[in-house]
Design a protein around this motif. Structure first.
Motif, PDB file in Angstrom:
ATOM      1  N   GLY A 153       9.425   2.744  -2.707  1.00 41.90           N
ATOM      2  CA  GLY A 153       9.073   3.958  -3.422  1.00 41.90           C
ATOM      3  C   GLY A 153       8.548   3.700  -4.821  1.00 41.90           C
ATOM      4  O   GLY A 153       7.838   4.530  -5.388  1.00 41.90           O
ATOM      5  N   GLY A 154       8.877   2.543  -5.385  1.00 38.12           N
ATOM      6  CA  GLY A 154       8.387   2.177  -6.713  1.00 38.12           C
ATOM      7  C   GLY A 154       7.185   1.260  -6.663  1.00 38.12           C
ATOM      8  O   GLY A 154       6.726   0.762  -7.699  1.00 38.12           O
ATOM      9  N   GLY A 155       6.639   1.017  -5.468  1.00 36.78           N
ATOM     10  CA  GLY A 155       5.455   0.190  -5.321  1.00 36.78           C
ATOM     11  C   GLY A 155       5.747  -1.304  -5.337  1.00 36.78           C
ATOM     12  O   GLY A 155       6.886  -1.743  -5.465  1.00 36.78           O
ATOM     13  N   SER A 156       4.696  -2.093  -5.195  1.00 32.51           N
ATOM     14  CA  SER A 156       4.824  -3.554  -5.178  1.00 32.51           C
ATOM     15  C   SER A 156       3.680  -4.191  -5.947  1.00 32.51           C
ATOM     16  O   SER A 156       2.516  -3.794  -5.795  1.00 32.51           O
ATOM     17  CB  SER A 156       4.808  -4.075  -3.737  1.00 32.51           C
ATOM     18  N   GLU A 157       4.021  -5.204  -6.718  1.00 33.25           N
ATOM     19  CA  GLU A 157       2.997  -5.940  -7.466  1.00 33.25           C
ATOM     20  C   GLU A 157       2.043  -6.694  -6.544  1.00 33.25           C
ATOM     21  O   GLU A 157       0.947  -7.075  -6.969  1.00 33.25           O
ATOM     22  CB  GLU A 157       3.672  -6.905  -8.449  1.00 33.25           C
ATOM     23  N   LEU A 158       2.431  -6.925  -5.299  1.00 37.46           N
ATOM     24  CA  LEU A 158       1.503  -7.550  -4.356  1.00 37.46           C
ATOM     25  C   LEU A 158       0.296  -6.656  -4.118  1.00 37.46           C
ATOM     26  O   LEU A 158      -0.808  -7.146  -3.857  1.00 37.46           O
ATOM     27  CB  LEU A 158       2.199  -7.841  -3.024  1.00 37.46           C
ATOM     28  N   THR A 171      -2.289   0.327   0.941  1.00 33.12           N
ATOM     29  CA  THR A 171      -2.144  -0.664  -0.125  1.00 33.12           C
ATOM     30  C   THR A 171      -2.476  -0.048  -1.480  1.00 33.12           C
ATOM     31  O   THR A 171      -1.829  -0.358  -2.487  1.00 33.12           O
ATOM     32  CB  THR A 171      -3.036  -1.888   0.149  1.00 33.12           C
ATOM     33  N   LYS A 172      -3.453   0.825  -1.520  1.00 33.75           N
ATOM     34  CA  LYS A 172      -3.774   1.522  -2.767  1.00 33.75           C
ATOM     35  C   LYS A 172      -2.600   2.397  -3.204  1.00 33.75           C
ATOM     36  O   LYS A 172      -2.268   2.480  -4.387  1.00 33.75           O
ATOM     37  CB  LYS A 172      -5.037   2.356  -2.587  1.00 33.75           C
ATOM     38  N   ASP A 173      -1.947   3.056  -2.253  1.00 33.31           N
ATOM     39  CA  ASP A 173      -0.773   3.875  -2.576  1.00 33.31           C
ATOM     40  C   ASP A 173       0.379   3.036  -3.095  1.00 33.31           C
ATOM     41  O   ASP A 173       1.208   3.515  -3.884  1.00 33.31           O
ATOM     42  CB  ASP A 173      -0.293   4.638  -1.333  1.00 33.31           C
ATOM     43  N   LEU A 174       0.462   1.777  -2.635  1.00 35.06           N
ATOM     44  CA  LEU A 174       1.591   0.918  -2.985  1.00 35.06           C
ATOM     45  C   LEU A 174       1.463   0.247  -4.347  1.00 35.06           C
ATOM     46  O   LEU A 174       2.380  -0.459  -4.769  1.00 35.06           O
ATOM     47  CB  LEU A 174       1.788  -0.151  -1.900  1.00 35.06           C
ATOM     48  N   ALA A 177       1.943   1.697 -10.307  1.00 34.37           N
ATOM     49  CA  ALA A 177       1.687   2.913 -11.088  1.00 34.37           C
ATOM     50  C   ALA A 177       1.377   4.090 -10.175  1.00 34.37           C
ATOM     51  O   ALA A 177       1.810   5.221 -10.426  1.00 34.37           O
ATOM     52  CB  ALA A 177       0.537   2.679 -12.067  1.00 34.37           C
ATOM     53  N   THR A 178       0.644   3.841  -9.091  1.00 35.57           N
ATOM     54  CA  THR A 178       0.288   4.908  -8.161  1.00 35.57           C
ATOM     55  C   THR A 178       1.521   5.426  -7.429  1.00 35.57           C
ATOM     56  O   THR A 178       1.734   6.636  -7.320  1.00 35.57           O
ATOM     57  CB  THR A 178      -0.753   4.407  -7.143  1.00 35.57           C
ATOM     58  N   ALA A 179       2.325   4.499  -6.907  1.00 37.41           N
ATOM     59  CA  ALA A 179       3.520   4.882  -6.155  1.00 37.41           C
ATOM     60  C   ALA A 179       4.481   5.700  -7.009  1.00 37.41           C
ATOM     61  O   ALA A 179       5.060   6.695  -6.545  1.00 37.41           O
ATOM     62  CB  ALA A 179       4.220   3.628  -5.627  1.00 37.41           C
ATOM     63  N   ARG A 180       4.639   5.314  -8.262  1.00 35.40           N
ATOM     64  CA  ARG A 180       5.608   5.982  -9.127  1.00 35.40           C
ATOM     65  C   ARG A 180       5.118   7.338  -9.621  1.00 35.40           C
ATOM     66  O   ARG A 180       5.917   8.171 -10.033  1.00 35.40           O
ATOM     67  CB  ARG A 180       5.972   5.058 -10.289  1.00 35.40           C
ATOM     68  N   ALA A 181       3.805   7.561  -9.549  1.00 33.14           N
ATOM     69  CA  ALA A 181       3.248   8.846  -9.976  1.00 33.14           C
ATOM     70  C   ALA A 181       2.918   9.767  -8.792  1.00 33.14           C
ATOM     71  O   ALA A 181       2.522  10.916  -9.000  1.00 33.14           O
ATOM     72  CB  ALA A 181       1.985   8.610 -10.798  1.00 33.14           C
ATOM     73  N   MET A 182       3.101   9.288  -7.588  1.00 41.01           N
ATOM     74  CA  MET A 182       2.660  10.018  -6.405  1.00 41.01           C
ATOM     75  C   MET A 182       3.459  11.291  -6.156  1.00 41.01           C
ATOM     76  O   MET A 182       2.940  12.289  -5.655  1.00 41.01           O
ATOM     77  CB  MET A 182       2.744   9.109  -5.175  1.00 41.01           C
ATOM     78  N   GLY A 226      11.273   5.236 -13.801  1.00 45.23           N
ATOM     79  CA  GLY A 226      10.277   4.869 -14.799  1.00 45.23           C
ATOM     80  C   GLY A 226       8.879   4.887 -14.222  1.00 45.23           C
ATOM     81  O   GLY A 226       8.688   4.968 -13.003  1.00 45.23           O
ATOM     82  N   SER A 227       7.891   4.780 -15.093  1.00 41.32           N
ATOM     83  CA  SER A 227       6.496   4.858 -14.672  1.00 41.32           C
ATOM     84  C   SER A 227       5.922   3.508 -14.277  1.00 41.32           C
ATOM     85  O   SER A 227       4.804   3.424 -13.775  1.00 41.32           O
ATOM     86  CB  SER A 227       5.651   5.462 -15.798  1.00 41.32           C
ATOM     87  N   SER A 228       6.682   2.435 -14.507  1.00 41.55           N
ATOM     88  CA  SER A 228       6.215   1.100 -14.134  1.00 41.55           C
ATOM     89  C   SER A 228       7.404   0.245 -13.731  1.00 41.55           C
ATOM     90  O   SER A 228       8.558   0.576 -14.007  1.00 41.55           O
ATOM     91  CB  SER A 228       5.466   0.440 -15.288  1.00 41.55           C
ATOM     92  N   GLY A 229       7.111  -0.872 -13.058  1.00 39.32           N
ATOM     93  CA  GLY A 229       8.173  -1.760 -12.615  1.00 39.32           C
ATOM     94  C   GLY A 229       8.747  -2.583 -13.758  1.00 39.32           C
ATOM     95  O   GLY A 229       8.183  -2.657 -14.839  1.00 39.32           O
TER      96      GLY A 229
END
Length: 295
Positions: A153-158, A171-174, A177-182, A226-229
């Protein structure tokens, strides 16, 4: 007199069986896959993504399949169909997710969990859609809780750095920044998310901050807000702040999203990200938890 009592009893039994709202309740366990998919969409008995369907995985287990390729928004209808089928009326659901499946259920609850849902009959057609039960509706779904294996839910740096060398919409959703704002991760409709964080990373997952399971870092699998990892680790690692168990603030003061609690932190660094079609990795820990608590 005895005959009269028997007749009255039979009449009462018939009346109860025909009374709306007194139908027996059934619990279901829904498994929502992550990236790459694999199971047949609409077939709730297709467990290809997870492993052998003969394995115990919670009461009345159902595989809620989506393609694991297209965007969360475009695929969320499959999850809503399943929730309508099995989690309305007198029926209740336990939910297990893996990786992007965590983002999927979070998105669905935040955006549709307060909407009117027509009660369904838990008898899906070949497309995974159920018929109406009594024609009435309810607000949202009957979900007891969610258990997330390596929640993304917080995305992945990969996804951020292109390590997944693909251009698929998911992958764009993941991207972190995108995942945390979705969607609003704090809006779970008061449903608890119990997080299971794996830590058997490898050298090539070095772009993932802190502890990771080769695909998702602790900031996401631990439900850190938070808005970023950020960089979070096990207590044995002195190089970054500890991811705490439960709902407690992490070392350094960061908090978890509302209704998110860490149930399992891989202190032994024994579990990687991948189910491998055999209930392996961090999924194995969640499966055991579902067997013992999704009853």
């Amino acid at each position: 007199m005895r005959l009269l009592r028997m007749m009255m009893g039979l009449c009462l039994l018939a009346a109860v069986s025909l009374t709306p709202g007194l139908a027996s309740a059934t619990n279901y366990t829904l498994w929502i896959n992550g990236r790459t998919g694999g199971g047949t969409i609409g077939d709730y008995n297709s467990f290809t993504y997870w492993g052998p369907s003969s394995n115990a995985a919670g009461v009345n287990k159902k595989a809620v399949n989506w393609d694991g390729y297209n965007s969360i928004s475009s695929q969320s209808g499959h999850i809503r169909d399943a929730l309508d089928c099995f989690c309305t009326g007198n029926n209740w659901c336990y939910v297990a997710t893996h990786s992007a499946g965590d983002m999927m259920i979070g998105y669905v609850l935040a955006n549709y969990g307060g909407s009117a849902r027509v009660k369904k009959n838990a008898a899906p057609n070949s497309s995974g859609v159920c018929g109406n039960s009594d024609g009435t509706s309810q607000t949202g779904w009957n979900i007891k809780w969610v258990r997330a294996a390596s929640g993304a839910g917080g995305g992945s740096e990969l996804a951020d750095y292109g390590s997944w060398a693909v251009g698929d919409p998911l992958t764009k959703d993941l991207k972190t920044a995108t995942a945390r704002a979705m969607y609003n991760h704090n809006t779970t409709r008061n449903i608890w998310f119990y997080m299971y964080a794996g830590a058997k990373g490898t050298a090539y997952s070095g772009i993932l901050p802190g502890q990771d399971d080769e695909a998702v870092a602790y900031h996401s699998s631990g439900g850190v807000s938070g808005s970023s990892g950020g960089s979070y680790c096990n207590p044995s690692d002195w190089l970054c702040n500890d991811l705490t168990l439960g709902t407690a603030a992490n070392e350094g003061g960061s908090t978890k999203w509302s209704y998110h609690a860490v149930s399992f932190r891989d202190d032994g660094e024994a579990y990687n990200h991948y189910a491998n079609g055999n209930w392996q990795g961090i999924v194995s820990v969640v499966r055991s938890a579902m067997v013992s608590s999704a009853l």
